[in-house]
Design a protein around this motif. Structure first.
Motif, PDB file in Angstrom:
ATOM      1  N   LEU A   1      38.289  36.043  32.498  1.00  0.00           N
ATOM      2  CA  LEU A   1      37.188  35.505  31.662  1.00  0.00           C
ATOM      3  C   LEU A   1      37.191  36.209  30.295  1.00  0.00           C
ATOM      4  CD1 LEU A   1      34.240  35.430  34.309  1.00  0.00           C
ATOM      5  CD2 LEU A   1      35.517  33.463  33.408  1.00  0.00           C
ATOM      6  N   LEU A   2      37.389  37.539  30.318  1.00  0.00           N
ATOM      7  CA  LEU A   2      37.361  38.326  29.064  1.00  0.00           C
ATOM      8  C   LEU A   2      38.568  37.978  28.186  1.00  0.00           C
ATOM      9  CD1 LEU A   2      36.050  40.595  27.355  1.00  0.00           C
ATOM     10  CD2 LEU A   2      37.406  42.254  28.686  1.00  0.00           C
ATOM     11  N   TYR A   3      39.762  37.895  28.822  1.00  0.00           N
ATOM     12  CA  TYR A   3      40.985  37.622  28.042  1.00  0.00           C
ATOM     13  C   TYR A   3      40.938  36.188  27.474  1.00  0.00           C
ATOM     14  CZ  TYR A   3      42.630  41.876  30.483  1.00  0.00           C
ATOM     15  OH  TYR A   3      42.745  43.163  30.993  1.00  0.00           O
ATOM     16  N   ASP A   4      40.443  35.243  28.250  1.00  0.00           N
ATOM     17  CA  ASP A   4      40.329  33.856  27.740  1.00  0.00           C
ATOM     18  C   ASP A   4      39.389  33.843  26.515  1.00  0.00           C
ATOM     19  OD1 ASP A   4      42.014  32.996  29.696  1.00  0.00           O
ATOM     20  OD2 ASP A   4      40.466  32.098  30.989  1.00  0.00           O
ATOM     21  N   TYR A   5      38.234  34.550  26.612  1.00  0.00           N
ATOM     22  CA  TYR A   5      37.265  34.621  25.495  1.00  0.00           C
ATOM     23  C   TYR A   5      37.981  35.208  24.268  1.00  0.00           C
ATOM     24  CZ  TYR A   5      33.084  36.201  22.865  1.00  0.00           C
ATOM     25  OH  TYR A   5      32.119  36.420  21.887  1.00  0.00           O
TER      26      TYR A   5
ATOM     27  N   HIS B   1      31.587  36.397  29.903  1.00  0.00           N
ATOM     28  CA  HIS B   1      32.912  36.998  29.678  1.00  0.00           C
ATOM     29  C   HIS B   1      32.885  38.522  29.843  1.00  0.00           C
ATOM     30  CE1 HIS B   1      30.839  37.118  25.768  1.00  0.00           C
ATOM     31  NE2 HIS B   1      31.642  38.124  25.431  1.00  0.00           N
ATOM     32  N   LEU B   2      31.670  39.111  30.025  1.00  0.00           N
ATOM     33  CA  LEU B   2      31.581  40.570  30.226  1.00  0.00           C
ATOM     34  C   LEU B   2      31.468  40.923  31.712  1.00  0.00           C
ATOM     35  CD1 LEU B   2      29.177  41.549  27.268  1.00  0.00           C
ATOM     36  CD2 LEU B   2      31.679  41.338  27.296  1.00  0.00           C
ATOM     37  N   ALA B   3      31.713  39.947  32.600  1.00  0.00           N
ATOM     38  CA  ALA B   3      31.517  40.156  34.053  1.00  0.00           C
ATOM     39  C   ALA B   3      32.244  41.404  34.565  1.00  0.00           C
ATOM     40  CB  ALA B   3      31.987  38.919  34.817  1.00  0.00           C
ATOM     41  N   SER B   4      33.478  41.651  34.039  1.00  0.00           N
ATOM     42  CA  SER B   4      34.312  42.739  34.619  1.00  0.00           C
ATOM     43  C   SER B   4      33.686  44.110  34.417  1.00  0.00           C
ATOM     44  CB  SER B   4      35.708  42.736  33.978  1.00  0.00           C
ATOM     45  OG  SER B   4      35.614  43.075  32.589  1.00  0.00           O
ATOM     46  N   PHE B   5      32.688  44.200  33.507  1.00  0.00           N
ATOM     47  CA  PHE B   5      32.068  45.521  33.246  1.00  0.00           C
ATOM     48  C   PHE B   5      30.992  45.868  34.279  1.00  0.00           C
ATOM     49  CE2 PHE B   5      33.893  46.759  29.213  1.00  0.00           C
ATOM     50  CZ  PHE B   5      34.305  45.549  28.633  1.00  0.00           C
TER      51      PHE B   5
END
Ligand code: NAD
Ligand code: NAD
Ligand code: NAD
Ligand code: NAD
Ligand code: NA
Ligand code: NA
Lengths: 398, 398, 398, 398
Positions: A386-390, A364-368
């Motif tokens: 992914l982050l918002y769903d988490y 869920h931290l992929a965008s970083f």
């Protein structure tokens, strides 16, 4: 609940601006603009407060954190003088907790920076033990509930054969055999995962991106993620690539030219070290577009620019009836001011994952990250999803 | 299954390049680069083939489609000379099917373009009947299974009180009373929806964007969507806006300067007509960012550039610790080459929706428009998601 | 008065577009926009008419001039199709007069281009004699009054020790001794100056830029000038540098990034050949500013762009009270369309100098070159001043 | 030899940064980068030292010079905080010498800025007397050898019929008749020239640019020059225009878009005031190119940018064989940091001209202005040549 934050490269630009910012927020002289975890829906998570973060770290240079922060305040105006003055005391305290690190196999450019470091005549196993001891001493002395280890050290050259360490057994054998190819970043990561400390790799260096260390993290149920923070040109590519793909506009060439003048830029002058950075910037576009295209990235050290990285990208694309068109952008950002808040975000999110027992890679931290471990989608929107769903999952099932 | 395509503004740049492209694809001298419906997952839908599209339309100028296409081939090289030669015959045939339209309340800039038009001395009701008759005559003469009506006519000035037509009853009363404010685009839309023809509005003009016409579309189960095709600067804003928002980077000002030299650009020189275009470009950024910011858009007619619209955008934003940074981009695209393939996409998707009896606004087409009817999400990724979900849903439940 | 023009690299882009343009002007299908000699005060000189130029040349590739011109017409639209059609006959005639050249010591990238060339097993002296014979045969067969030799061949690698040929004696001894370092461009120049043909070097290669050949030109009173045509980024630098200097604005760094995709760009991919181009672009700025500054130039081969060279320059400068500011420009020009008219200008001006017996370097042509022989002023305005003074002097003393 | 400097608009950005800089140089905390008179060949002139300049002035606002300088230090970082601290005392002293000015006929935007000003109920003749008295009181109180008056006040709207004041007699009659069209800037200039004070007009306002005032300056042998300082986009145009002209590259359109957020930008939001600025930016290009072309300049107030003016220019030009090409530049400069040193230069050069009895327009100062009085050459190099010739003439005949 206090969270210890141990930064590898503690006296560098990214680390110094992160800590200056955290303490400025804690002392009420700075706001959280730039922090992803300060904005809905991520802000709804039960994250450790920035005020409760306690800092320490390793470095191989003697220039103090306060001096690095002063450079940041003077030259580009990244830190306002009165913001710095409000936290000088804190930075001096943190500095006392910085231990000498190991520059093992970090390439000449990095080795040239350090006066003396552990590692030359000490066995790999001993280095690992020293690192573990440094982590433990800090955690005990500060009475932290949890310790997160973040790698923000200079970029190492990529290691020739990462496949040699595909299993934990292979990795541990290499440690025992003083394998010359094991780089400092892997040892810092190994030491952290051994003792259950969540690990985040903000650099393009190896860190925990080895099969053996992934296995260790899974076995010890320790969250970890990497690598290479996504702050400028690559962030733009991950936002614009899907626009060309979605409208079926064929990218004929995407040329990027980066100029910067901070110490990271100086290290990247050494082709060996640069190879690590370029590689992690490279394949992202082909994945998003779904086809290979001419995609070159140049990085040039331009001392006068200091921390202000300017990236010019020129996209030549073909549309309907073979019509050739162009889009150019120039990104002018202060590298450390873009990276620092993300380090604080990653620490808070890693601490939460650890608290919830979520071991292994934190997808869920992929965008970083430019090269997010175990995530093959590179569209920024997909990674934000992914982050918002988490966040939404965890906010409900609090 | 042949689909009739009736284009309002048939002799203009967007229409001419759409039809030139469609016939070039049908004759195998052009590929489908630039067409959204030619790429997965949308290509998996059972859409009418481009080859089976039969064209006709209304215009208020006498310049033939072939002459417009020649201008496009000459000046900016949007259409290659041999591509044009391969379809001259087709364009001449289509031209014979172009009927004289109505330029009712289209503003001086547009009225100045037409030699003589219906509408001055004819009642609104009669104009509607003539339009319906033109649609019907074309559909019968070409034996099409379905007729899609597309508005690609010059931009009209916005109407002062759209609220006056909130119900079908109110709209039909206005028709009977020869309401002076009813613009040509609404009459073309009304005529289409009355006879069950799907309607797409590629322009910022009123078209079917009135409560009364939405009610008619629902009642007759006719699909319709609008308005203002998203091709250049606004497309970039909808891709980049979410990046600034997602990283909590505060946009302080977003300045846009568009220069173009085609006839659309000339019409937009007239402030009344320009108001329509600027309005639809405006609020999108505030929605994406979630706060109001300084957001100005200029459009300047620059004859020498012809169809090649150049947009310069300058984004001034604030990051961590108040650090102010900048991103600039220059978009250099041939407006018609960007718009034309989207018109073909919209026709194919509208025909499918009609075939499946999906009446009312087609929200899955949001990504094609600057101001998508009934869709309040402006992130390009969210809008693409609506289209991909529609495609995946329909592909399975074929 | 007919003037023979013998172009080394006759089948290349610059040569082909020059000849296509000259014949198009002669046949009344093109105007002289882009030609310096077509504008006051230079147009007042008694120059040979473009119509009276008769072309021939050397090349090492077999691709015909007509084919090169077709590439130019197709891809970037540098030559309009109907302009090309009007001169196809002329180009075919010229092509028959193209002789096989020597690729002696031109670096692998160039040697790779030629099927077979004279020079491998032939002595340097014999190569020189063959070249002289080719020049003479052409001059006689076409009955020209004067023959001007122009070098527009691919960029050679710089020679290691130009000082070895400081005197004519030293140069001629090297010829006799088959000196392996003597490059093709020096032999073409030597052959021209021996027989009194004015010589112009449009490339960064050695050409006549050797002490021994300058001595020969003076002795035989033959006009010559070089080197490296100034068409894009360097032209801008020579116009903008004096602005920063004149306003005492201190340039902290001047970064240039060139991307192009024509054959010249491919040759420059070879670092050896690139060294020649970069060197001649380099020192110009330090001379104009009067101090050394960070001044880097990159050239990257980007196939999709063809002849369309895009140069992005980023100038970081300091003003009053240490205020740091920036200026960026993007130059998007078709290299050959910029170079071609200058070749015609140089031929006409060299012919006039020869007619007036003005032997030696033609310093009044400085503005045409990146590294003008014997001229130490690099401000474009100063160089234009030399040309305008020459024109005014000659126009009066007609 | 002390020189009094009386600045109209003393509390504005340009004035405040000029005075802050002069005192910082005098106190050894700033160097003369950005000052034309600090560089050869102009530095060789026997100019009054910056240290010996004594400042005073008129303004219509009460915000003190120190506050304006603080805004400059805070926002854009134009003045470093410690530089400002070193001169706070000096700025306070100067502030005490600032007299209330007249805002007669300066347009609503300006009148809105002032609490109360002389001029409403006072006759024009009395206003002139009050201004003369203010000049004299300052000169006496500070014991200066010479007083130079500089106009750096907000831009006034252009006056409708400047021809009405073509002779000194006509001007003086208008003064007696309380002519409503006489703007403040002309009264300040008239008062200066009456008492032999050299006058420089750094703004686009009328100032001394009237026949009658030119006559007065000649009669009283008083040097004067104007108008509108050349600092950003126009400076670039005057450097690049001659490049397009000299290479016979035909400019098809030159579009400029300026965004800035300082108070000058706010005043220019008022179309009346903006007209003055746009007019002086306009005709320069047509003069340099020698033909009329599409040449538009926009100025947009963008509060977030403060003093940092960003100008984007897009030049579309045609070269050989009709090939259309483009050059774009973005100028990002702090307006006041660019203007301030030029004000000091103009004061020093005006003082020298006065000392040498050189009355009338100072044509050698053309390069400092967008619309230089009595100079019809707009090439920056030609204008620099006038200055360098003047410097060389005076340096020899010392
Ligand atoms: N700033 C950004 O936008 C950004 C983005 C993505 C990645 N990164 C990466 O983050 C890292 C830090 O960037 P920076 O600008 O702070 O660089 P920096 O050079 O300012 O700081 C790096 C610090 O690491 C220390 N160091 C080097 N090797 C070490 C070792 N083996 N052990 C302990 N300390 C060591 C150095 O002494 C220095 O203090 C780099 O790898 C960079 O590529 C930065
Ligand atoms: N090209 C793009 O990127 C783009 C993007 C979004 C929206 N649009 C909109 O699409 C429309 C067409 O653009 P274009 O470049 O083809 O313009 P254009 O001027 O080339 O063509 C418009 C055509 O409409 C005709 N017309 C005008 N009023 C009419 C009426 N009442 N009835 C029938 N015909 C009429 C005109 O005679 C002309 O032939 C414009 O409204 C434009 O704003 C274009
Ligand atoms: N186009 C510009 O703006 C520009 C500006 C300055 C300098 N130049 C220089 O002009 C030259 C030509 O540029 P171009 O774009 O035409 O390149 P090109 O590759 O299109 O043409 C070069 C030609 O020279 C021929 N050649 C190579 N070596 C030769 C030899 N030894 N003898 C005879 N012929 C030979 C090649 O076969 C080719 O046909 C290059 O050196 C380039 O750097 C070009
Ligand atoms: N900054 C530049 O690069 C630049 C370049 C060329 C010209 N200029 C011109 O210089 C002038 C000053 O620019 P600035 O940025 O300092 O503007 P500013 O608004 O910061 O300062 C103008 C000052 O003039 C004062 N003023 C207005 N009318 C007055 C009057 N009638 N009498 C006395 N004082 C008066 C205002 O109160 C203000 O303090 C403007 O006309 C501007 O167009 C500036
Ligand atoms: Na658009
Ligand atoms: Na060049």
């Amino acid at each position: 609940m206090t969270v210890g934050v141990w930064i590898i490269g503690a006296r560098g630009n990214v680390a110094s601006v992160s800590m200056t910012g955290a303490r400025a927020i804690a002392r009420g002289v700075a706001d959280t603009t730039g922090m992803v975890t300060a904005r809905e829906p991520v802000a709804a998570l039960d994250l450790p407060a920035v005020d409760d973060l306690v800092f320490g770290g390793h470095d191989i240079r003697s220039q103090r954190i306060e001096e690095t922060a002063e450079e940041m305040a003077g030259h580009g105006g990244v830190v306002a003088p009165d913001t710095l003055d409000a936290v000088r005391e804190d930075l001096r305290e943190i500095d006392e907790r910085v231990e000498l690190g190991t520059a093992r196999r970090c390439g000449e450019a990095v080795e040239g920076m350090s006066s003396e470091t552990t590692g030359e005549d000490v066995s790999v196993a001993d280095i690992v033990e020293e690192i573990r001891a440094d982590y433990a001493a800090f955690a005990d002395s500060q009475g932290v509930d949890r310790l997160v280890v973040v790698n923000a050290a200079s970029t190492e050259p990529p290691i020739p054969t990462p496949g040699d360490y595909d299993t934990l057994a292979a990795f541990e054998t290499a440690v025992e055999r003083d394998d010359p190819n094991l780089p400092a970043s892997a040892l810092y990561a190994y030491a952290a995962l051994l003792d259950g400390h969540p690990y985040v790799n903000f650099t393009p260096s190896t860190g925990s991106s080895l099969g053996g260390l992934r296995e260790l993290a899974e076995r010890n149920e320790v969250p970890h993620m990497g690598r290479d923070g996504k702050t400028g040109e690559t962030l733009m590519k991950s936002a614009l690539g899907p626009m060309f793909a979605g409208r079926n506009l064929r990218v004929l060439s995407w040329e990027g030219h980066n100029i910067l003048g901070n110490s990271d830029g100086l290290v990247l002058e050494d082709d060996a070290n640069k190879a690590g950075k370029i590689e992690s910037k490279g394949s992202l576009l082909d994945d998003i577009l779904g086809y290979e295209t001419h995609n070159a990235v140049r990085i040039d050290y331009t001392p006068s620019l200091g921390d202000w990285k300017t990236a010019w990208d020129h996209v030549h694309f073909e549309g309907f009836l073979g019509t050739e068109m162009k889009m150019q952008f120039t990104w002018e950002g202060a590298d450390s001011a873009l990276a620092a808040p993300l380090v604080l975000d990653l620490v808070r999110l890693a601490a939460l994952a650890d608290e919830r027992g979520e071991g292994g890679t934190m997808s869920h931290l992929a965008s970083f990250f430019k090269s997010p471990e175990g995530v093959d989608r590179h569209e920024l929107s997909e990674q934000f999803r992914l982050l918002y769903d988490y966040a939404e999952r965890h906010a409900e099932g609090a």
